[in-house]
Design a protein around this motif. Structure first.
Motif, PDB file in Angstrom:
ATOM      1  N   VAL A 132     -13.647  82.602  12.251  1.00 40.79           N
ATOM      2  CA  VAL A 132     -12.667  82.283  13.297  1.00 40.79           C
ATOM      3  C   VAL A 132     -13.079  81.024  14.048  1.00 40.79           C
ATOM      4  O   VAL A 132     -12.234  80.175  14.379  1.00 40.79           O
ATOM      5  N   LEU A 133     -14.379  80.874  14.319  1.00 41.98           N
ATOM      6  CA  LEU A 133     -14.842  79.651  14.990  1.00 41.98           C
ATOM      7  C   LEU A 133     -14.425  78.414  14.207  1.00 41.98           C
ATOM      8  O   LEU A 133     -13.863  77.466  14.762  1.00 41.98           O
ATOM      9  N   ARG A 134     -14.733  78.407  12.920  1.00 44.72           N
ATOM     10  CA  ARG A 134     -14.383  77.223  12.128  1.00 44.72           C
ATOM     11  C   ARG A 134     -12.873  77.007  12.079  1.00 44.72           C
ATOM     12  O   ARG A 134     -12.382  75.882  12.250  1.00 44.72           O
ATOM     13  N   ASP A 135     -12.118  78.073  11.847  1.00 34.69           N
ATOM     14  CA  ASP A 135     -10.664  77.939  11.743  1.00 34.69           C
ATOM     15  C   ASP A 135     -10.071  77.357  13.026  1.00 34.69           C
ATOM     16  O   ASP A 135      -9.156  76.520  12.980  1.00 34.69           O
ATOM     17  N   GLN A 136     -10.585  77.802  14.152  1.00 35.92           N
ATOM     18  CA  GLN A 136     -10.067  77.310  15.427  1.00 35.92           C
ATOM     19  C   GLN A 136     -10.423  75.836  15.643  1.00 35.92           C
ATOM     20  O   GLN A 136      -9.614  75.069  16.161  1.00 35.92           O
ATOM     21  N   LEU A 137     -11.619  75.447  15.250  1.00 38.87           N
ATOM     22  CA  LEU A 137     -12.002  74.036  15.387  1.00 38.87           C
ATOM     23  C   LEU A 137     -11.181  73.155  14.452  1.00 38.87           C
ATOM     24  O   LEU A 137     -10.787  72.039  14.807  1.00 38.87           O
ATOM     25  N   VAL A 138     -10.927  73.657  13.258  1.00 41.20           N
ATOM     26  CA  VAL A 138     -10.084  72.909  12.308  1.00 41.20           C
ATOM     27  C   VAL A 138      -8.680  72.753  12.881  1.00 41.20           C
ATOM     28  O   VAL A 138      -8.084  71.672  12.827  1.00 41.20           O
ATOM     29  N   ALA A 139      -8.136  73.836  13.443  1.00 42.32           N
ATOM     30  CA  ALA A 139      -6.778  73.792  13.993  1.00 42.32           C
ATOM     31  C   ALA A 139      -6.644  72.783  15.123  1.00 42.32           C
ATOM     32  O   ALA A 139      -5.568  72.213  15.340  1.00 42.32           O
ATOM     33  N   GLN A 140      -7.740  72.525  15.842  1.00 41.73           N
ATOM     34  CA  GLN A 140      -7.695  71.587  16.967  1.00 41.73           C
ATOM     35  C   GLN A 140      -8.129  70.179  16.574  1.00 41.73           C
ATOM     36  O   GLN A 140      -8.270  69.314  17.436  1.00 41.73           O
ATOM     37  N   GLY A 141      -8.343  69.962  15.275  1.00 39.03           N
ATOM     38  CA  GLY A 141      -8.702  68.640  14.801  1.00 39.03           C
ATOM     39  C   GLY A 141     -10.148  68.261  15.052  1.00 39.03           C
ATOM     40  O   GLY A 141     -10.516  67.088  14.934  1.00 39.03           O
ATOM     41  N   LEU A 142     -10.992  69.248  15.354  1.00 35.04           N
ATOM     42  CA  LEU A 142     -12.403  68.958  15.634  1.00 35.04           C
ATOM     43  C   LEU A 142     -13.280  69.105  14.398  1.00 35.04           C
ATOM     44  O   LEU A 142     -14.449  68.713  14.408  1.00 35.04           O
ATOM     45  N   ALA A 143     -12.742  69.690  13.334  1.00 38.92           N
ATOM     46  CA  ALA A 143     -13.472  69.829  12.072  1.00 38.92           C
ATOM     47  C   ALA A 143     -12.488  69.691  10.931  1.00 38.92           C
ATOM     48  O   ALA A 143     -11.293  69.983  11.085  1.00 38.92           O
ATOM     49  N   ALA A 144     -12.996  69.242   9.801  1.00 37.84           N
ATOM     50  CA  ALA A 144     -12.136  69.066   8.636  1.00 37.84           C
ATOM     51  C   ALA A 144     -11.876  70.414   7.975  1.00 37.84           C
ATOM     52  O   ALA A 144     -12.714  71.319   8.018  1.00 37.84           O
ATOM     53  N   ALA A 145     -10.698  70.538   7.366  1.00 37.52           N
ATOM     54  CA  ALA A 145     -10.404  71.758   6.621  1.00 37.52           C
ATOM     55  C   ALA A 145     -11.456  71.941   5.531  1.00 37.52           C
ATOM     56  O   ALA A 145     -11.782  71.003   4.807  1.00 37.52           O
ATOM     57  N   GLY A 146     -11.981  73.130   5.427  1.00 41.38           N
ATOM     58  CA  GLY A 146     -13.016  73.390   4.440  1.00 41.38           C
ATOM     59  C   GLY A 146     -14.381  72.871   4.830  1.00 41.38           C
ATOM     60  O   GLY A 146     -15.261  72.699   3.971  1.00 41.38           O
ATOM     61  N   ALA A 147     -14.583  72.592   6.112  1.00 44.29           N
ATOM     62  CA  ALA A 147     -15.893  72.125   6.574  1.00 44.29           C
ATOM     63  C   ALA A 147     -16.958  73.145   6.172  1.00 44.29           C
ATOM     64  O   ALA A 147     -16.763  74.345   6.359  1.00 44.29           O
ATOM     65  N   PRO A 148     -18.094  72.702   5.609  1.00 43.01           N
ATOM     66  CA  PRO A 148     -19.147  73.642   5.186  1.00 43.01           C
ATOM     67  C   PRO A 148     -19.570  74.556   6.335  1.00 43.01           C
ATOM     68  O   PRO A 148     -19.838  74.100   7.446  1.00 43.01           O
ATOM     69  N   LEU A 149     -19.605  75.852   6.036  1.00 43.04           N
ATOM     70  CA  LEU A 149     -19.879  76.856   7.054  1.00 43.04           C
ATOM     71  C   LEU A 149     -20.990  77.779   6.574  1.00 43.04           C
ATOM     72  O   LEU A 149     -20.984  78.230   5.431  1.00 43.04           O
ATOM     73  N   THR A 150     -21.931  78.067   7.437  1.00 42.90           N
ATOM     74  CA  THR A 150     -22.957  79.070   7.164  1.00 42.90           C
ATOM     75  C   THR A 150     -22.894  80.115   8.259  1.00 42.90           C
ATOM     76  O   THR A 150     -23.007  79.799   9.445  1.00 42.90           O
ATOM     77  N   ALA A 151     -22.670  81.368   7.851  1.00 42.47           N
ATOM     78  CA  ALA A 151     -22.625  82.467   8.808  1.00 42.47           C
ATOM     79  C   ALA A 151     -23.986  83.153   8.832  1.00 42.47           C
ATOM     80  O   ALA A 151     -24.608  83.363   7.788  1.00 42.47           O
ATOM     81  N   TYR A 152     -24.439  83.480  10.022  1.00 43.67           N
ATOM     82  CA  TYR A 152     -25.700  84.210  10.196  1.00 43.67           C
ATOM     83  C   TYR A 152     -25.401  85.526  10.901  1.00 43.67           C
ATOM     84  O   TYR A 152     -24.559  85.583  11.809  1.00 43.67           O
ATOM     85  N   ALA A 153     -26.107  86.573  10.483  1.00 44.81           N
ATOM     86  CA  ALA A 153     -25.949  87.868  11.149  1.00 44.81           C
ATOM     87  C   ALA A 153     -27.233  88.659  10.989  1.00 44.81           C
ATOM     88  O   ALA A 153     -27.673  88.911   9.867  1.00 44.81           O
ATOM     89  N   SER A 154     -27.838  89.000  12.109  1.00 42.01           N
ATOM     90  CA  SER A 154     -29.016  89.861  12.102  1.00 42.01           C
ATOM     91  C   SER A 154     -28.748  90.984  13.092  1.00 42.01           C
ATOM     92  O   SER A 154     -27.726  90.960  13.793  1.00 42.01           O
ATOM     93  N   PRO A 155     -29.623  91.971  13.186  1.00 46.03           N
ATOM     94  CA  PRO A 155     -29.341  93.084  14.096  1.00 46.03           C
ATOM     95  C   PRO A 155     -29.031  92.656  15.519  1.00 46.03           C
ATOM     96  O   PRO A 155     -28.316  93.362  16.235  1.00 46.03           O
TER      97      PRO A 155
END
Length: 721
Positions: free
Chosen positions: A31-54
């Motif tokens: 959602v973070l990336r999609d929202q930034l793309v929608a506002q013109g702050l990132a390119a569509a398909g900008a490389p994304l790495t998700a992190y999740a730990s406990p």
């Protein structure tokens, strides 16, 4: 354009629910990336790495702008006739609209006029300033928090003691770095910074101050003793599990369980696999019980030997790495011992009573308020199983495929007795202590207790197998007795639930009716059972003794829909599936042969012309009504083309029918492919709807004969392009 840098956002929280962690991490980052793309702050398909730990959700997004580019905006105002007076001056309505957009009367001269097909319309053109990263990220963060798939929301107070917020777990830190600079955003009462927390006990420094967005994972690992990436942490656990098992030797291997592996990955930040053991005496308990209690209660990985038997060792994934792991190992061994002792106690107690002695208890177990108790259900399953068994064993005896200890009628009687015993006892383990503690073991424990009671293997196997297939890809019952009871059990559920109108809707399917339908399909097809689907469904209705409405037709549609979906997933084309299932084939065991024949027919050069002709014939017969019979009077065949078609049918249809009866569907359709030329000639030269009634009916009868001959394997009109 503003220069780009990589962005790192981390939300540091208290321990997240492990079964939801991976989904939460992916959703937060996505959602973070999609929202930034929608506002013109990132390119569509900008490389994304998700992190999740406990204790953290984070996202690394490449190529994020400090400010989005300005955009030209064209806004529709109103028709010219409404916005401008006759003398060209702006009307009050136009001035009010412009004022709302931050403009005044000076903008009127620059308004653009566009004809929209009905009237001239005024447009106001301006330039919208691009959002700054602080503005855009704030909006993106708010949206990401709001759209998280949180299983259960908590309400907690912030440090001021007054303000309350809602989130999955209390949040204690926020990082937002664009390159090395902090982005001034806030969420859940937290202001963004550049510091996070490492491992609770093993971090080298606390807090971990991040140099920049790109150093996040490396600094957390080196300074914080945390592997931030879910996939990376999971792979490390797999590596350590295999290494620990190989070190023990003897072909020992950890049990494979992806769900357990995902859950354990969500429980630890830096995994450390340790080898533990329990007393060998517990191995006298069925291994399914021990495996389940270790996995479900303790999140341990049992170790199996080369033959797949449970050993007295197991693996623990610890979240700490002390120099001397002895205390951790002893603690886990001490914790598991009472669990195994409980399993042994339940097993010993349950074996003191026979399954047969437990049948009466089922009348006190509610199955469904409209369908009665489990005891009543058992009687229905027995009746359905008896009918299925009689039909199946008689058919198998004719095919010389009957399994049993004797030949002929004696074997059938023996197997029917086994079916009845298995159906009577299949649910009795529901009232045992072991299944009461571990519902997942229903059926499995019944099989063990049947052996303990001295029942035949056929009965014990059927009791264990009658729930199969439990999931997609699960094995089917081993023997015919188990197949009959499994079919009866699933058909009773399907007929009963459909009969009271309890149908699955959308994602809701509390009685797993879709899975039951697929189970019936798989057994009929993969075991090549000579049973008719319609007869199975209709034959189950009397067992309910008027308690339900007959749902056979609706249920058959449901099963064919499931079958169609399953066949498409296997790679069959929709046209092929539709063509075969349009005939509602009763022997599902033959469907794949029919599909193969249709595929071979489709490859013939004559196929498309014959499919189109079939479609035309179908339409003609529909318009003619239901009084058309497949009867032809040769003396009424006046035109050469209809005489030729009749002669071709007389010559080739008997051969095709014989091939069909032998089950050679491919040859049957290929034989009929020669009809293309006489069929084409018939439609070119013959008027079907002749004014003379007897000629018209005779020609319709000829087409009906053609239609029936061509569509025994599949409805070929469905193949028309």
């Amino acid at each position: 354009m503003t220069a780009t840098s990589n962005l790192l956002v981390e939300l540091f929280v208290e321990e997240l629910p492990p079964k939801a962690l991976q989904k939460l991490g992916d959703a937060f980052a996505g959602v973070l990336r999609d929202q930034l793309v929608a506002q013109g702050l990132a390119a569509a398909g900008a490389p994304l790495t998700a992190y999740a730990s406990p204790r953290r959700l984070a996202a690394h997004i490449e190529g994020v702008l400090a400010q989005a580019s300005d955009k030209a905006v064209s806004q529709k105002l109103m028709p010219v006739a409404v916005g401008l007076a006759a003398d060209g001056q702006p009307t009050p309505a136009l001035l009010k609209k412009l004022s709302a957009l931050g403009a005044d009367a000076s903008a009127v001269a620059g308004l653009k006029r566009v004809h929209d097909g009905k009237a001239e319309v005024l447009y106001y053109e301006s330039t919208a300033q691009g959002a700054t990263l602080a503005q855009g990220l704030q909006k993106a963060l708010d949206e990401a928090i709001a759209r998280l798939p949180i299983p259960k929301v908590m309400r907690y107070q912030l440090e001021d003691g007054w303000t309350s917020v809602h989130f999955v777990r209390p949040a204690h830190g926020l990082v937002a770095l664009h390159g090395a600079g902090v982005v001034p955003v806030a969420v859940l009462g937290l202001a963004a910074g550049n510091a996070t927390q490492g491992h609770r006990f093993e971090a080298a420094v606390q807090p971990v101050v991040l140099r920049d967005a790109d150093s996040y994972a490396e600094q957390l690992r080196a300074q914080g003793a945390v592997i931030a990436g879910f996939a990376e942490r999971r792979a490390e656990i797999v590596r350590q599990l295999r290494a620990a098992a190989e070190k023990l030797g003897g072909g020992v291997r950890p049990i494979e369980d992806d769900a357990l592996l995902d859950e354990v990955t969500a429980l630890v930040e830096r995994p450390n696999v340790l080898v533990c053991q329990f007393e060998r005496e517990f191995l006298a308990v069925p291994q399914e019980c021990l495996i389940l209690t270790m996995k479900a209660n303790q999140k341990y990985f049992p170790l199996l030997d080369a033959e797949g038997r449970l050993t007295h060792r197991f693996l623990v994934v610890s979240n700490i790495s002390p120099q001397d792991a002895g205390a951790v190992i002893q603690g886990n061994e001490r914790v598991v011992r009472p669990r195994l002792a409980d399993a042994k106690f339940f097993f010993d107690q349950d074996r003191k009573k026979t399954l047969a002695s437990r049948v009466a208890q089922l009348s006190k177990v509610v199955y469904h308020n409209q369908l009665g108790s489990q005891g009543e259900r058992v009687e229905r399953v027995r009746a359905i199983a008896k009918a299925i068994g009689q039909q199946l064993f008689a058919a198998l005896a004719e095919r010389h495929e009957l399994q049993g200890t004797q030949d002929g009628e004696i074997a059938q009687d023996w197997l029917l007795t086994c079916v009845d015993n298995a159906a009577l006892l299949a649910k009795t383990d529901l009232v045992t202590d072991m299944v009461g503690e571990f519902p997942e073991l229903q059926g499995i424990m019944g099989g063990y207790y049947a052996v303990n009671d001295g029942l035949p293997d056929e009965v014990a196997h059927a009791i264990e197998d009658h729930y199969k297939p439990r999931f997609a890809g699960d094995e089917l019952p081993r023997e015919n007795v188990g197949l009959v009871v499994a079919l009866a059990d699933k058909i009773e559920t399907l007929v009963g639930m459909f009969g009271i109108g309890n149908l699955p809707t959308g994602d809701r399917d509390p009685f797993a009716l879709r899975r039951h339908a697929l189970g019936v399909i798989r057994m009929l097809m993969e075991k090549d059972l000579p049973l008719d689907l319609g007869a199975l469904l209709a034959g189950a209705v009397p067992a309910f003794a008027g308690r339900i409405d007959d749902p056979s037709a609706l249920l058959a549609d449901f099963i064919y829909d499931r079958l169609a979906g399953a066949l498409r997933e296997q790679g069959y084309r929709s046209q092929e599936v539709d063509a075969v299932l349009a005939l509602r084939p009763q022997r599902l065991a033959l469907v794949e042969k029919q599909l193969a024949a249709v595929r071979a027919f489709s490859a013939l050069p004559e196929s498309q012309a014959l499919a189109a002709a079939n479609k035309r014939v179908s339409n003609i017969l529909k318009k003619a009504g239901g009084d058309v019979h497949a009867h032809v009077n040769p003396e009424l065949l006046r035109e050469q083309a209809e005489q030729d078609l009749y002669a071709a049918l007389q010559r080739f249809v008997p051969e095709a029918d014989a091939q069909f009866e032998r089950g050679d569907y491919t040859a049957s359709l290929q034989t009929l492919a020669v009809l293309r030329a006489p069929v084409d000639a018939f439609f070119d030269d013959v008027m079907v709807n002749a004014e003379q009634l007897d000629l018209r009916l005779n020609r319709l009868g000829l087409l009906k004969t053609l239609h029936e001959a061509m569509n025994r394997v599949a409805d070929l009109s469905r193949l028309a392009a």
